[in-house]
Design a protein around this motif. Structure first.
Motif, PDB file in Angstrom:
ATOM      1  N   ASP A   1       0.842  -0.991  -0.027  1.00 49.46           N
ATOM      2  CA  ASP A   1       0.219   0.169   0.008  1.00 49.46           C
ATOM      3  C   ASP A   1       0.847   1.346   0.016  1.00 49.46           C
ATOM      4  OD1 ASP A   1      -1.640   2.234   0.734  1.00 49.46           O
ATOM      5  OD2 ASP A   1      -2.942   1.034   1.806  1.00 49.46           O
ATOM      6  N   ARG A   2       1.040   1.677  -1.080  1.00 51.21           N
ATOM      7  CA  ARG A   2       2.041   2.939  -1.405  1.00 51.21           C
ATOM      8  C   ARG A   2       1.953   3.855  -0.286  1.00 51.21           C
ATOM      9  NH1 ARG A   2       5.147   2.603  -6.117  1.00 51.21           N
ATOM     10  NH2 ARG A   2       5.807   4.545  -5.927  1.00 51.21           N
ATOM     11  N   LYS A   3       0.970   4.743  -0.131  1.00 52.09           N
ATOM     12  CA  LYS A   3       0.638   5.772   0.393  1.00 52.09           C
ATOM     13  C   LYS A   3       1.284   5.459   2.144  1.00 52.09           C
ATOM     14  CE  LYS A   3      -2.618   8.031  -2.070  1.00 52.09           C
ATOM     15  NZ  LYS A   3      -4.004   8.183  -2.770  1.00 52.09           N
TER      16      LYS A   3
ATOM     17  N   ALA B   1       1.558  -2.063   5.822  1.00 54.51           N
ATOM     18  CA  ALA B   1       1.478  -1.785   4.413  1.00 54.51           C
ATOM     19  C   ALA B   1       2.597  -2.566   3.445  1.00 54.51           C
ATOM     20  CB  ALA B   1       1.818  -0.263   4.449  1.00 54.51           C
TER      21      ALA B   1
ATOM     22  N   TRP C   1      -1.599  -9.922   3.333  1.00 54.12           N
ATOM     23  CA  TRP C   1      -2.335  -9.687   4.624  1.00 54.12           C
ATOM     24  C   TRP C   1      -3.430 -10.781   4.758  1.00 54.12           C
ATOM     25  CZ3 TRP C   1      -2.719  -5.454   0.371  1.00 54.12           C
ATOM     26  CH2 TRP C   1      -2.060  -4.462   0.734  1.00 54.12           C
TER      27      TRP C   1
END
Lengths: 371, 127
Positions: free
Chosen positions: A96-98, A153, B55
């Motif tokens: 998740d880049r952000k 992330a 995940w």
């Protein structure tokens, strides 16, 4: 509680001790000086501690440590920083880049914020908050959010487990840490860190003139606080969130280059701020030895209202104590193997929490009866 | 310094810290090479292709500790104001120091009883 009761119980209104940076100029300039002071501390002292760790670990393992960059290798970490900033930034396609990019920042900023309240010498602090101790403990535990975000992330199983372990470790060791600190607040009667230093400079063994630091009546609390802060910082032997033999590199597995360096900087700044907190709470702040004042100082046991000579002497003494405490942290890293995750939880809940409550009870009774 | 000035300094420090992080990231962006390849961007898992997604569900064995933590952390919040004031109490104050200490011991003791119960039930040990 009725009005009369409230009024008679309320302590004197807290007056923050003035800092040496509170010059007679505009608020904006004062704040700029303070921010520059905090950032300078944040960027220099952790590097000194990092160099000390390189050298101390080297010697303890019969190596020489860094020797090439600068005299005796002193510029090794500066060279590392220059290297890190030129490194390619690899973000895994699945991540998740952000959140991945924000996480090291969320760990780093609270590590800076702790330095707001830490007193380093007579007058050498940015702000003397009434809630100083509470603030320092609360802010220092925010960094773990950045660690958990980074672990999640990365979209990597090792990172995820590392992040979760970091969270579990924080909730286990926050309690002994805060309970040990409350015992200090009971004895000092204040939460202001400057007030605690003053309380130690003026505390004498009942019935004598012997000046004592809080480490002597609260040696148990000091040991608990030291162990819990090692665990909060994920320092070996409590480095299960990283655990390179089982989790590759824990929550930092997917991090490279400058973002990895930010996590490392957070860890070293945490070592410095936790050591500074221990110096303030237990080791008499900038007092050289119990009962010995600084040259040129007038107030409270020769520890306040100083000239520049006393101020510099105080800062040197504080930094020396911080360096000794961080050396002990490095020594523990070299000497002890890592605990297992369930041993870590058991040590906290079944040993440290009950012991810290006993410590608190003894200190509270002693405060009322003897001190 | 007034209350507002103290916490104003904190607010400005939050901004300064965030700006510092932004500057470091920007400096890195200007100075770094960028040559991504599909192999380089794979998720690391022991050198083989990652199985499933990162995940994945994990059993958090220590969720019981989280419950205990919330209970004791709230207790710590109650202890802080008590800690500051307990040394100031004496015979002239409406509350005697003995009362303050006994009351807090009863409170902490009740919570400790819960910890002892959890210990006896065996939820604090892993199989």
């Amino acid at each position: 509680m009725n009005v009369e009761l409230t009024a008679s119980l309320s302590p004197a209104v807290f007056v923050p001790a003035p800092s040496a940076f509170d010059l007679d100029v505009a608020f904006g300039i004062t704040v700029a000086i303070k921010v520059a002071f905090i950032l300078a501390l944040f960027l220099v002292v952790p590097l000194v501690v990092g160099y000390m760790e390189h050298k101390a670990m080297g010697r303890l393992q019969h190596r020489r440590g860094p020797v090439a960059a600068g005299p005796f290798g002193t510029l090794q970490l500066v060279a590392d920083g220059i290297k890190f900033i030129q490194k390619e930034d690899v973000i895994p396609a699945a991540a998740d880049r952000k959140v991945f990019a924000l996480a090291p920042g969320l760990a780093l900023v609270p590590a800076i914020l702790v330095f707001l309240v830490l007193p380093f010498g007579p007058g050498v602090w940015a702000v003397d908050l009434e809630l100083g101790l509470f603030y320092a403990l609360a802010i220092s535990s925010v960094s773990v959010l950045g660690v958990m975000m980074g672990g999640w992330a990365s979209a990597n199983k090792f990172s995820l487990i590392g992040g979760l372990r970091a969270g579990a470790q924080l909730i286990a060791y926050e309690l002994p840490l805060i309970l040990a600190a409350i015992a200090v607040a009971v004895q000092a009667g204040t939460l202001s860190l400057v007030g605690i230093v003053e309380a130690q400079a003026t505390f004498t063994l009942p019935g004598t003139d012997l000046n004592l630091w809080f480490v002597f009546p609260q040696i148990l609390g000091f040991v608990i606080f030291f162990l819990a802060s090692l665990a909060e910082l994920s320092r070996p032997p409590f480095d299960m969130p990283i655990a390179d033999s089982e989790l590759v590199f824990g929550y930092m597995t997917e991090y490279t280059g400058i973002k990895f360096a930010m996590y490392l900087l957070t860890e070293y700044a945490g070592m410095v701020s936790m050591s500074a907190l221990m110096v303030v709470l237990y080791l008499g702040g900038w007092q050289l030895l119990p009962g010995v004042g600084l040259p040129g100082c007038e107030g409270a046991g020769g520890m306040f209202d100083c000239g520049w000579l006393g101020a510099i002497g105080g800062v040197v003494i504080t930094l020396a104590k911080i360096l000794i405490l961080t050396f002990i942290m490095v020594w523990a890293r070299v000497a002890y193997p890592r605990l297992r995750e369930d041993q870590l939880q058991r040590l906290s809940w079944l040993v440290l929490v009950p012991l810290s409550l006993i410590n608190l009870a003894v200190i509270a009774i002693a405060k009322v009866v003897v001190f | 310094m007034s209350f507002g000035e103290q916490y104003g300094t904190l607010a400005i420090l939050v901004i300064a810290g965030s700006v510092l992080y932004a500057i470091i990231m920007l400096l890195n962006r200007v100075m770094r090479p960028s040559v991504p390849t599909p192999q380089k961007l794979t998720t690391y898992e022991c050198g083989v292709d990652a199985a499933g997604v990162g995940w994945s569900q994990t059993s958090i064995r220590y969720y019981v500790f989280a419950f205990l933590f919330v209970i004791f952390d709230v207790e710590a919040l109650f202890l802080l104001p008590w800690a500051v004031i307990v040394g100031d109490l004496d015979a002239t104050t409406p509350i005697s120091p003995t009362f303050a200490i006994v009351a807090m011991f009863l409170f902490v003791g009740t919570l400790l009883e819960g910890l002892a119960y959890a210990w006896k039930k065996g939820v604090l040990t892993w199989e």
